[in-house]
Write a protein that holds these residues in place. Sequence first.
Motif, PDB file in Angstrom:
ATOM      1  N   LEU A   1       0.839  -1.198   0.000  1.00  0.00           N
ATOM      2  CA  LEU A   1       0.000   0.000   0.000  1.00  0.00           C
ATOM      3  C   LEU A   1       0.872   1.246   0.000  1.00  0.00           C
ATOM      4  O   LEU A   1       1.771   1.388   0.830  1.00  0.00           O
ATOM      5  CB  LEU A   1      -0.912  -0.004   1.230  1.00  0.00           C
ATOM      6  CG  LEU A   1      -1.773   1.243   1.453  1.00  0.00           C
ATOM      7  CD1 LEU A   1      -2.825   1.372   0.360  1.00  0.00           C
ATOM      8  CD2 LEU A   1      -2.428   1.198   2.838  1.00  0.00           C
ATOM      9  N   ALA A   2       0.583   2.168  -0.917  1.00  0.00           N
ATOM     10  CA  ALA A   2       1.288   3.446  -0.992  1.00  0.00           C
ATOM     11  C   ALA A   2       0.427   4.535  -0.377  1.00  0.00           C
ATOM     12  O   ALA A   2      -0.791   4.557  -0.565  1.00  0.00           O
ATOM     13  CB  ALA A   2       1.622   3.795  -2.438  1.00  0.00           C
ATOM     14  N   VAL A   3       1.065   5.435   0.381  1.00  0.00           N
ATOM     15  CA  VAL A   3       0.412   6.633   0.899  1.00  0.00           C
ATOM     16  C   VAL A   3       1.324   7.783   0.524  1.00  0.00           C
ATOM     17  O   VAL A   3       2.469   7.856   0.975  1.00  0.00           O
ATOM     18  CB  VAL A   3       0.210   6.575   2.421  1.00  0.00           C
ATOM     19  CG1 VAL A   3      -0.724   7.693   2.862  1.00  0.00           C
ATOM     20  CG2 VAL A   3      -0.312   5.224   2.866  1.00  0.00           C
ATOM     21  N   SER A   4       0.830   8.696  -0.300  1.00  0.00           N
ATOM     22  CA  SER A   4       1.732   9.692  -0.857  1.00  0.00           C
ATOM     23  C   SER A   4       0.977  10.930  -1.284  1.00  0.00           C
ATOM     24  O   SER A   4      -0.259  10.969  -1.262  1.00  0.00           O
ATOM     25  CB  SER A   4       2.483   9.088  -2.060  1.00  0.00           C
ATOM     26  OG  SER A   4       3.592   9.870  -2.424  1.00  0.00           O
ATOM     27  N   GLY A   5       1.757  11.954  -1.665  1.00  0.00           N
ATOM     28  CA  GLY A   5       1.184  13.145  -2.264  1.00  0.00           C
ATOM     29  C   GLY A   5       1.280  13.000  -3.767  1.00  0.00           C
ATOM     30  O   GLY A   5       2.369  13.123  -4.334  1.00  0.00           O
ATOM     31  N   PRO A   6       0.185  12.729  -4.463  1.00  0.00           N
ATOM     32  CA  PRO A   6       0.265  12.506  -5.911  1.00  0.00           C
ATOM     33  C   PRO A   6       0.642  13.755  -6.697  1.00  0.00           C
ATOM     34  O   PRO A   6       1.023  13.661  -7.860  1.00  0.00           O
ATOM     35  CB  PRO A   6      -1.149  12.038  -6.266  1.00  0.00           C
ATOM     36  CG  PRO A   6      -2.026  12.650  -5.222  1.00  0.00           C
ATOM     37  CD  PRO A   6      -1.198  12.650  -3.964  1.00  0.00           C
ATOM     38  N   ASP A   7       0.567  14.905  -6.039  1.00  0.00           N
ATOM     39  CA  ASP A   7       0.891  16.162  -6.714  1.00  0.00           C
ATOM     40  C   ASP A   7       2.342  16.561  -6.533  1.00  0.00           C
ATOM     41  O   ASP A   7       2.779  17.583  -7.063  1.00  0.00           O
ATOM     42  CB  ASP A   7      -0.011  17.279  -6.185  1.00  0.00           C
ATOM     43  CG  ASP A   7       0.156  17.471  -4.683  1.00  0.00           C
ATOM     44  OD1 ASP A   7       0.412  16.477  -3.978  1.00  0.00           O
ATOM     45  OD2 ASP A   7       0.046  18.617  -4.218  1.00  0.00           O
ATOM     46  N   SER A   8       3.123  15.794  -5.758  1.00  0.00           N
ATOM     47  CA  SER A   8       4.511  16.182  -5.499  1.00  0.00           C
ATOM     48  C   SER A   8       5.458  15.013  -5.770  1.00  0.00           C
ATOM     49  O   SER A   8       6.408  14.789  -5.035  1.00  0.00           O
ATOM     50  CB  SER A   8       4.673  16.656  -4.044  1.00  0.00           C
ATOM     51  OG  SER A   8       4.255  15.652  -3.140  1.00  0.00           O
ATOM     52  N   ASP A   9       5.180  14.262  -6.816  1.00  0.00           N
ATOM     53  CA  ASP A   9       6.019  13.121  -7.178  1.00  0.00           C
ATOM     54  C   ASP A   9       7.252  13.605  -7.939  1.00  0.00           C
ATOM     55  O   ASP A   9       7.148  14.387  -8.881  1.00  0.00           O
ATOM     56  CB  ASP A   9       5.225  12.142  -8.045  1.00  0.00           C
ATOM     57  CG  ASP A   9       6.045  10.926  -8.429  1.00  0.00           C
ATOM     58  OD1 ASP A   9       6.215  10.032  -7.577  1.00  0.00           O
ATOM     59  OD2 ASP A   9       6.517  10.878  -9.577  1.00  0.00           O
ATOM     60  N   ASN A  10       8.417  13.142  -7.502  1.00  0.00           N
ATOM     61  CA  ASN A  10       9.680  13.527  -8.147  1.00  0.00           C
ATOM     62  C   ASN A  10      10.278  12.392  -8.956  1.00  0.00           C
ATOM     63  O   ASN A  10      11.469  12.393  -9.258  1.00  0.00           O
ATOM     64  CB  ASN A  10      10.690  13.981  -7.087  1.00  0.00           C
ATOM     65  CG  ASN A  10      10.259  15.234  -6.371  1.00  0.00           C
ATOM     66  OD1 ASN A  10       9.740  16.163  -6.998  1.00  0.00           O
ATOM     67  ND2 ASN A  10      10.441  15.282  -5.053  1.00  0.00           N
ATOM     68  N   GLY A  11       9.460  11.405  -9.279  1.00  0.00           N
ATOM     69  CA  GLY A  11       9.950  10.279 -10.043  1.00  0.00           C
ATOM     70  C   GLY A  11      10.633   9.223  -9.207  1.00  0.00           C
ATOM     71  O   GLY A  11      11.212   8.285  -9.767  1.00  0.00           O
ATOM     72  N   ASP A  12      10.580   9.363  -7.877  1.00  0.00           N
ATOM     73  CA  ASP A  12      11.247   8.390  -7.009  1.00  0.00           C
ATOM     74  C   ASP A  12      10.249   7.495  -6.293  1.00  0.00           C
ATOM     75  O   ASP A  12      10.570   6.879  -5.279  1.00  0.00           O
ATOM     76  CB  ASP A  12      12.122   9.102  -5.986  1.00  0.00           C
ATOM     77  CG  ASP A  12      11.353  10.155  -5.185  1.00  0.00           C
ATOM     78  OD1 ASP A  12      10.174  10.378  -5.496  1.00  0.00           O
ATOM     79  OD2 ASP A  12      11.939  10.738  -4.255  1.00  0.00           O
ATOM     80  N   GLY A  13       9.023   7.408  -6.824  1.00  0.00           N
ATOM     81  CA  GLY A  13       8.036   6.511  -6.256  1.00  0.00           C
ATOM     82  C   GLY A  13       7.255   7.145  -5.126  1.00  0.00           C
ATOM     83  O   GLY A  13       7.478   8.300  -4.754  1.00  0.00           O
TER      84      GLY A  13
END
Length: 421
Positions: free
Chosen positions: A241-253
């Motif tokens: 499961l991923a929990v992340s900011g989809p608007d601040s992805d830097n290409g590192d997952g």
Amino acid sequence: MVVEVGYARAWDLETRAPWWPISVEEARERDAAGLPYVVVYRMAGRESPLEVRLVSWQDHHVGLWVYDAQGRATHHLDMRLLDDPARLLHRCTVGWHYTGPEMAEFDEACPRVTVELFPDGRGRRTEEPQGKRGGSRVTVPGVRHDRWTDRPVFGEWPLFSARFHGLTEPPVFEITEAAVAADGGTGLAPATCWRPPRPAQPGPIGELFRPGARVSDGHHPEMTVVEPRRIGTLRVPSGLLAVSGPDSDNGDGPHITVFVPPGEYVLEEAQARHTYHCEWEQSEVTRTDTTAVRVLVSDSPAATWEMARRPGDDPRLLRENGIFGFDTDGATGCFADAGAWEPLLTLFERGLIQGDPDAYEDITDSTYLLRTRDQASGAELAAFATTGDGTHPVWVGRSEAGEVVGVVVLVDGMPELLPEG
């Protein structure tokens, strides 16, 4: 110059006095055992101390307060013991520059400079010429900022504030006898005593999903938790499961990942209801607000909650109430299957930015905004709104057996739990 040195178990920041004075022998024993103790440096004829040092090896922390002749704190140094036992990192230094003897300690208008340093060479220097009331200037610390200092052995620490106090020659240290503790050496230290910095604590997260619980978010004195709102499910076939900011992805997952059994899980919103007087309608209004979102992995109750971390996150570097988590520049977070992160993120961007109706499923009247699905794997992403940008911690609930039962994100901080009844 003779400087008197005294030891105690704690230092009361409010009364400017040691709590539970101890002998040098007991301080040495506590140092060897990693237990916290303080060292107080004084000069004859001066009421306020020169400096006070808190040592707690079990917390990887050494702190220092420097005081002026008026008894005001002028510098605070936070040092950390990391992997090298022979040196300390100057994690953070704060200096207050009072404009005159009449200015109160920590006055909001007091100019201050904060320097934060990290072991990988990163750092930040923040100048606030008008204190909290004015703006700030953030730069990279110069080379003159010492990042590391040798770890002294017990009893051989230097007087860090010697230059500030105008001492041009090395002082002569004189150990003072420990006075008898006021409480006879029993009892707990007052809440005003200095302690090592602690990371943010989860708080009663489970109560946010228990109908009938009473909480306060700081704006509303009393709110009553209602039944959690289920808005659908999330498919995580990869088991990550991923929990992340989809608007601040830097290409590192994704920023945070949590292992869960492959499957489909319920998405919920924790909600609380409150009544307030609405000036526009000139009447009492009842409103229901979302306090948290979660992926419900199991119906088993959470026995513990822990802050999720990404690889490389070192809790020894956190300051008081410090957090790790996911970053967002657009007040948006998401739960997703990390195994299909890139295609799911592409669909998110197509749907949110380009408005492609075939890229996403719109979720209306909810903190959850939209859902995307990777047709190849069946993996899904569900985006939700937070109340602001920045870093948001991710809390993982575990059962007595250590299994993940839920993953929670608070949308606007942890509400306070009110007493029953």
